[in-house]
Scaffold this motif. Structure first.
Motif, PDB file in Angstrom:
ATOM      1  N   ILE A  84      82.479  57.973  53.421  1.00  0.00           N
ATOM      2  CA  ILE A  84      81.581  58.805  54.230  1.00  0.00           C
ATOM      3  C   ILE A  84      80.154  58.699  53.697  1.00  0.00           C
ATOM      4  O   ILE A  84      79.206  58.460  54.457  1.00  0.00           O
ATOM      5  N   ILE A  85      79.996  58.862  52.399  1.00  0.00           N
ATOM      6  CA  ILE A  85      78.668  58.800  51.776  1.00  0.00           C
ATOM      7  C   ILE A  85      78.059  57.410  51.950  1.00  0.00           C
ATOM      8  O   ILE A  85      76.891  57.271  52.323  1.00  0.00           O
ATOM      9  N   MET A  86      78.847  56.359  51.686  1.00  0.00           N
ATOM     10  CA  MET A  86      78.351  54.992  51.819  1.00  0.00           C
ATOM     11  C   MET A  86      77.907  54.715  53.251  1.00  0.00           C
ATOM     12  O   MET A  86      76.847  54.145  53.485  1.00  0.00           O
ATOM     13  N   THR A  87      78.715  55.128  54.218  1.00  0.00           N
ATOM     14  CA  THR A  87      78.384  54.880  55.627  1.00  0.00           C
ATOM     15  C   THR A  87      77.104  55.615  56.006  1.00  0.00           C
ATOM     16  O   THR A  87      76.211  55.045  56.643  1.00  0.00           O
ATOM     17  N   HIS A  88      76.997  56.870  55.605  1.00  0.00           N
ATOM     18  CA  HIS A  88      75.796  57.633  55.907  1.00  0.00           C
ATOM     19  C   HIS A  88      74.568  56.986  55.278  1.00  0.00           C
ATOM     20  O   HIS A  88      73.531  56.818  55.935  1.00  0.00           O
ATOM     21  N   GLN A  89      74.660  56.614  54.006  1.00  0.00           N
ATOM     22  CA  GLN A  89      73.520  55.995  53.340  1.00  0.00           C
ATOM     23  C   GLN A  89      73.157  54.660  53.981  1.00  0.00           C
ATOM     24  O   GLN A  89      71.981  54.350  54.155  1.00  0.00           O
ATOM     25  N   TYR A  90      74.170  53.892  54.352  1.00  0.00           N
ATOM     26  CA  TYR A  90      73.913  52.593  54.963  1.00  0.00           C
ATOM     27  C   TYR A  90      73.156  52.747  56.279  1.00  0.00           C
ATOM     28  O   TYR A  90      72.130  52.103  56.490  1.00  0.00           O
ATOM     29  N   ILE A  91      73.656  53.596  57.165  1.00  0.00           N
ATOM     30  CA  ILE A  91      72.980  53.705  58.463  1.00  0.00           C
ATOM     31  C   ILE A  91      71.616  54.388  58.323  1.00  0.00           C
ATOM     32  O   ILE A  91      70.676  54.032  59.025  1.00  0.00           O
ATOM     33  N   ALA A  94      80.775  60.951  62.274  1.00  0.00           N
ATOM     34  CA  ALA A  94      80.229  62.074  61.499  1.00  0.00           C
ATOM     35  C   ALA A  94      78.932  61.673  60.795  1.00  0.00           C
ATOM     36  O   ALA A  94      77.946  62.414  60.837  1.00  0.00           O
ATOM     37  N   ALA A  95      78.924  60.496  60.183  1.00  0.00           N
ATOM     38  CA  ALA A  95      77.730  60.038  59.462  1.00  0.00           C
ATOM     39  C   ALA A  95      76.567  59.802  60.430  1.00  0.00           C
ATOM     40  O   ALA A  95      75.423  60.170  60.139  1.00  0.00           O
ATOM     41  N   HIS A  96      76.852  59.224  61.574  1.00  0.00           N
ATOM     42  CA  HIS A  96      75.808  58.940  62.559  1.00  0.00           C
ATOM     43  C   HIS A  96      75.258  60.249  63.134  1.00  0.00           C
ATOM     44  O   HIS A  96      74.033  60.406  63.290  1.00  0.00           O
TER      45      HIS A  96
END
Length: 194
Positions: A90-97, A159-161
């Motif tokens: 979740i954290i990685m995806t959020h940071q990436y986008i 959720a991250a987006h």
């Protein structure tokens, strides 16, 4: 066809990727031409085309490379989809986008869709790999594992987006506290149904 292992080829591809990233920050995807990339990379257009079909193929590779560079070692080596692994994804995806949208001028809805679709696919593949390696889902057919990975990846990405677009300032810890239970409860029910 170029030899992908040749150090000159590797160096040229890196020059092209770096030039493209720099141009994305300055011009935005729609405004970038192959001529721009070639000039920035100090190569000719024919050399560009020897390595990439077009700027969309280059975008695809740059997106994938950046995603794989961000995967924490613990996630890459995971044998089981745990709460901690879920939090890290979740954290990685959020940071990436967040980084991608902030660093690259996303001036094009088609470009944003291509990047979003690629990230979702890579996230799904990462999750599927964890499911396949683990014993928890032993006995579940691969088709069902792929569906579970797709749903899990979609939940994490969604959720991250949303968190990014909503401008949430509470931090990723709050995001994981909301998203993890949803993801893990769904997976837990699926495992219990077997």
């Amino acid at each position: 066809m170029v030899n992908q292992e040749d150090p000159r080829v590797l160096r040229t591809r890196q020059l092209i990727r770096t030039a493209f990233r720099d141009l994305l920050q300055r011009k935005g995807f729609d405004a970038i031409t192959i001529k721009d990339i070639a000039q920035e990379a100090t190569i000719n257009r024919a050399t560009f085309y020897a390595h990439f079909e077009d700027k969309y193929a280059l975008l695809d590779e740059v997106t994938e490379q950046a995603f794989h560079e961000r995967i924490p070692e613990q996630v890459a080596d995971a044998q089981e989809f745990t709460d901690d692994i879920c939090d890290q994804l979740i954290i990685m995806t959020h940071q990436y986008i967040t980084d991608f949208y902030r660093i690259c001028r996303i001036d094009s809805n088609p470009m944003a869709k291509l990047v979003d679709d690629k990230i979702k696919k890579l996230l799904q593949q990462t999750i599927e790999s964890i499911f396949v390696k683990g014993d928890t889902l032993h006995g579940i057919d691969i088709h069902r594992i792929k569906i579970m990975a797709a749903m899990t990846g979609s939940a994490i990405y969604g959720a991250a987006h949303y968190w990014l677009n909503a401008g949430e300032k509470s931090g990723t810890r709050a995001l994981t506290d909301i998203a993890r239970p949803y993801v893990m409860n769904g997976l837990g029910r699926e495992i219990l149904r077997r």
